[in-house]
Design an enzyme around this catalytic site. Structure first.
Site, mmCIF file in Angstrom:
data_model
loop_
_atom_site.group_PDB
_atom_site.id
_atom_site.type_symbol
_atom_site.label_atom_id
_atom_site.label_comp_id
_atom_site.label_asym_id
_atom_site.label_seq_id
_atom_site.Cartn_x
_atom_site.Cartn_y
_atom_site.Cartn_z
ATOM 1 N N THR A 1 18.467 1.377 -46.746
ATOM 2 C CA THR A 1 18.904 0.332 -45.827
ATOM 3 C C THR A 1 20.416 0.205 -45.945
ATOM 4 O O THR A 1 21.055 0.909 -46.738
ATOM 5 C CB THR A 1 18.265 -1.031 -46.169
ATOM 6 O OG1 THR A 1 18.815 -1.503 -47.399
ATOM 7 C CG2 THR A 1 16.745 -0.922 -46.281
ATOM 8 N N THR B 1 17.247 -6.892 -36.851
ATOM 9 C CA THR B 1 17.293 -7.061 -38.300
ATOM 10 C C THR B 1 18.719 -6.972 -38.833
ATOM 11 O O THR B 1 19.138 -7.775 -39.673
ATOM 12 C CB THR B 1 16.414 -5.996 -38.979
ATOM 13 O OG1 THR B 1 15.078 -6.116 -38.479
ATOM 14 C CG2 THR B 1 16.393 -6.188 -40.488
ATOM 15 N N SER B 2 19.485 -5.995 -38.349
ATOM 16 C CA SER B 2 20.861 -5.844 -38.839
ATOM 17 C C SER B 2 21.682 -7.089 -38.550
ATOM 18 O O SER B 2 22.446 -7.556 -39.403
ATOM 19 C CB SER B 2 21.521 -4.623 -38.186
ATOM 20 O OG SER B 2 20.899 -3.433 -38.611
ATOM 21 N N ASP C 1 14.501 2.921 -33.666
ATOM 22 C CA ASP C 1 14.299 2.696 -32.240
ATOM 23 C C ASP C 1 15.583 2.836 -31.431
ATOM 24 O O ASP C 1 15.634 2.486 -30.261
ATOM 25 C CB ASP C 1 13.670 1.325 -31.990
ATOM 26 C CG ASP C 1 14.437 0.193 -32.658
ATOM 27 O OD1 ASP C 1 15.553 0.454 -33.134
ATOM 28 O OD2 ASP C 1 13.929 -0.927 -32.702
ATOM 29 N N GLY C 2 16.638 3.359 -32.048
ATOM 30 C CA GLY C 2 17.841 3.724 -31.313
ATOM 31 C C GLY C 2 18.799 2.603 -30.992
ATOM 32 O O GLY C 2 19.762 2.819 -30.249
ATOM 33 N N CYS D 1 20.489 0.520 -33.364
ATOM 34 C CA CYS D 1 21.384 0.104 -34.440
ATOM 35 C C CYS D 1 22.854 0.262 -34.042
ATOM 36 O O CYS D 1 23.657 -0.642 -34.238
ATOM 37 C CB CYS D 1 21.087 0.891 -35.714
ATOM 38 S SG CYS D 1 22.097 0.421 -37.137
ATOM 39 N N GLY E 1 21.982 2.135 -40.682
ATOM 40 C CA GLY E 1 22.638 0.893 -41.082
ATOM 41 C C GLY E 1 23.649 1.101 -42.190
ATOM 42 O O GLY E 1 24.753 0.541 -42.170
ATOM 43 N N HIS F 1 0.823 -1.204 0.000
ATOM 44 C CA HIS F 1 0.000 0.000 0.000
ATOM 45 C C HIS F 1 0.864 1.264 0.000
ATOM 46 O O HIS F 1 0.465 2.289 0.538
ATOM 47 C CB HIS F 1 -0.913 0.034 1.235
ATOM 48 C CG HIS F 1 -1.826 -1.135 1.351
ATOM 49 N ND1 HIS F 1 -1.661 -2.128 2.296
ATOM 50 C CD2 HIS F 1 -2.903 -1.496 0.614
ATOM 51 C CE1 HIS F 1 -2.616 -3.038 2.145
ATOM 52 N NE2 HIS F 1 -3.382 -2.679 1.132
ATOM 53 N N ASP G 1 20.699 6.937 -43.436
ATOM 54 C CA ASP G 1 20.262 5.665 -42.877
ATOM 55 C C ASP G 1 21.322 5.138 -41.916
ATOM 56 O O ASP G 1 22.504 5.027 -42.277
ATOM 57 C CB ASP G 1 20.034 4.643 -43.990
ATOM 58 C CG ASP G 1 19.654 3.296 -43.425
ATOM 59 O OD1 ASP G 1 18.538 3.172 -42.905
ATOM 60 O OD2 ASP G 1 20.494 2.380 -43.468
#
Length: 581
Positions: free
Chosen positions: A506, A454-455, A409-410, A412, A563, A223, A561
């Site tokens: 990309t 992905t990278s 999204d920061g 890479c 990447g 609580h 980009d």
């Protein structure tokens, strides 16, 4: 603390949350006037009814635990406030089957004990056979500070109601069900910790109890109550402190239970806002320390949300020292089937008892690729080029991260840096041989294991394809043209798994020009500069693939980009050229 809520009206919030249970669980109904969730009548034989409850804000306790095999009814107060005695009386008298008697289980908070106790006495006066068990499992506040009030009730309470509910479902009499509940409560210890207090919807925002960055409240109640102290402490030391409070028999202020059963139950409870990912890490740490420090290997481990504190950014640890209750074991009763959305224990008893430790052995044909191919480089030149390339990627992490923060999204830059650091560590501990195929085959699993997202997948596919491509050339020193042909083959393989082509914004925008120019000129420097030029030109290029498509906005006009930029840094480093724009 976060003071943002989708529903800021506390009355509407509690009422709607209770109503939602009747939507998600067809076996229960709602007495809206008294805030009681109760099991719908059926033709099943009568059994001891089990009733619990308390203030709202601890969901799924207790309304979410109403169902066959556990609670018969739960009475809810407003947020963090006890229900009234009249609410509880209605629950005992009119919302549960009273034929075989009623057991009331309540946590040790003054308001709850008084309200539920008064209702129990009224029920007895009305001729209902009724008993009450008070659970106080929290060791966060010791004997000296707890005084006559005793230990607070927290998450361990759910183990009491599950064991009692399962015994009641087996048709046992009230005396046996109450005895089992008391023995469970007497053999429970719990303690919580949180990184912050919580904001109650509808209340004024207070910063009085705000914790500093990195500070943990040890022993915090459900609580918002203060605990035994605050500390800036990491998870291992936090868990060490919490387990000591639970188990150290020399701590006479807190040595409430001597946990020495052969079958100990561990409950790790999410106070509401810890991610599932972090709960996994916390669970591993707790189980590891229990075994290494106390030689306790829990017979059952429950981890998840059982009793929250709204969106509390913390967790609690409960240990149940199982004892003989004169019938089915506590473990068997915890394993017994139930049907309530708030009780999450999907692992069957037979699975626990099997104690299967078998593992599959791994085998890999990559070892074949590590055999010497005869395609050689000067080891010193190979190591120098690799070091230069990897260090360039690491140095570029801040700018790649900044670019990816704008359009993605920061992650890479961090991913590239993690991969580069892992490869550097690998070649420092597993020296290069000068055989290109052997060395590259050794690097591939390092990339696979250390670069995610992905990278990471694109790099892994490309490099695996490159290993395959390099198996074809005849032994001897590799020329730039041989490299270019192998790299082109890898590009072709990559294109089977991604639709990315130059112009899609990309990493391919930097990759293809590098391979093309290397094949045409045989110059590593010219190829690297071509990759950098192409990476620069991605600034202002509309993304067709990747996270940038979903992020939207005009960020793509401001930065290249990420990447493509990171890959161009690798190529420039490989060529021994500076990588600054």
């Amino acid at each position: 603390m976060s003071s943002k809520h989708f529903i800021s009206d506390p009355t509407k919030l509690v009422n709607d949350a209770l109503h939602s249970l009747t939507i998600t669980n067809p076996t229960v109904a709602l007495d809206a006037d008294n805030k009681i969730i109760y099991r719908r009548p059926t033709n099943a034989p009568s059994q001891v009814s089990l009733l619990s409850g308390g203030g709202s804000g601890h969901e799924p306790s207790f309304a979410g635990m109403v169902g066959p095999g556990i609670l018969s009814a739960a009475v809810a107060g407003t947020i963090f406030a006890s229900p009234s005695a009249e609410q509880v009386r209605n629950g005992v008298i009119s919302r549960v089957d009273t034929e075989k008697g009623v057991l009331v289980v309540v946590m040790n908070y003054t308001g709850d004990v008084l309200s539920f106790g008064m209702a129990v006495e009224k029920a007895k006066a009305a001729g209902v056979e009724c008993e009450m068990v008070v659970v106080g499992d929290d060791v966060g506040v010791g004997r000296a500070k707890g005084g006559k009030v005793g230990r607070r009730g927290i998450a361990g309470t759910v183990l009491v109601i599950k064991i009692a509910g399962a015994l009641a479902a087996q048709g046992k009499p009230l005396s046996e069900v109450a005895k089992a509940a008391r023995l469970t409560a007497e053999n429970l210890v719990s303690v919580g910790a949180s990184l912050d207090h919580v904001h109650v919807p509808g209340r004024a925002i207070s910063t009085e109890h705000t914790l500093e960055a990195g500070e943990v409240e040890i022993g915090m109640g459900i609580h918002n109550e203060d605990g035994s102290g605050r500390a800036k402490i990491g998870l291992p030391d936090l868990v060490k402190t919490m387990l000591s409070q639970l188990l150290d028999q020399s701590d006479k202020d807190r040595a409430f239970v001597d946990v020495k059963s052969n079958q100990v139950v561990l409950l790790i409870n999410n106070l509401g806002s810890v991610s599932v990912l972090e709960m996994g890490g916390i669970t591993t740490e707790v189980v590891s320390q229990l075994e290494s420090t106390y030689n306790i290997k829990p017979a059952r481990v429950l981890s998840g949300m059982y009793m929250t504190s709204l969106n509390g950014l913390g967790f609690s640890i409960s240990l149940l020292n199982t004892v003989d209750i004169g019938g089915p074991s506590m473990i068997e009763l915890l394993d017994a089937p139930s049907e309530a959305p708030g009780w999450a224990a999907p692992i069957q008893a037979s699975t626990w008892e099997a104690k299967n430790t078998a593992e599959r052995t791994s085998s890999s044909k990559l070892d074949e690729a590590k055999k010497p191919s005869g395609q050689t480089m000067n080891v010193a030149d190979e190591k120098s080029a690799l070091n230069s390339a990897l260090e360039a990627v690491i140095a570029a992490e801040p700018e790649v991260t900044q670019y990816d923060t704008v359009v993605g999204d920061g992650d890479c830059g961090i991913g590239l840096k993690r991969g580069a650091e892992a490869v550097l560590k690998h070649i420092s501990t597993s020296p290069l041989t000068g055989d290109v195929l052997t060395d590259l085959a050794g690097i591939v699993p390092v990339i696979e294991n250390n670069m995610d997202g992905t990278s990471g997948a694109l790099y892994a596919i490309f490099l695996n394809a490159l290993v395959h491509a390099l198996q074809a050339p005849a032994p001897g020193a590799l020329t730039p043209q041989t490299w270019a042909a192998a790299l082109q083959q890898s590009c072709d393989a990559l294109s089977k798994y991604t639709p990315a082509r130059p112009g899609d914004r990309t990493l391919v925008d930097a990759l293809y020009p590098f391979v093309e120019i290397l094949g045409k000129t045989g110059s590593l420097a010219e190829a690297a500069n071509a990759a950098r030029k192409a990476a620069v030109e991605t600034k202002g290029m509309q993304a067709s693939l990747g996270r940038s498509v979903y992020v939207g906005g005009s960020g793509f006009t401001q930065v290249p980009d990420p990447g493509a930029w990171g890959l161009s840094c690798l190529f420039l480093g490989l060529a021994g050229l500076p990588s600054k724009e």
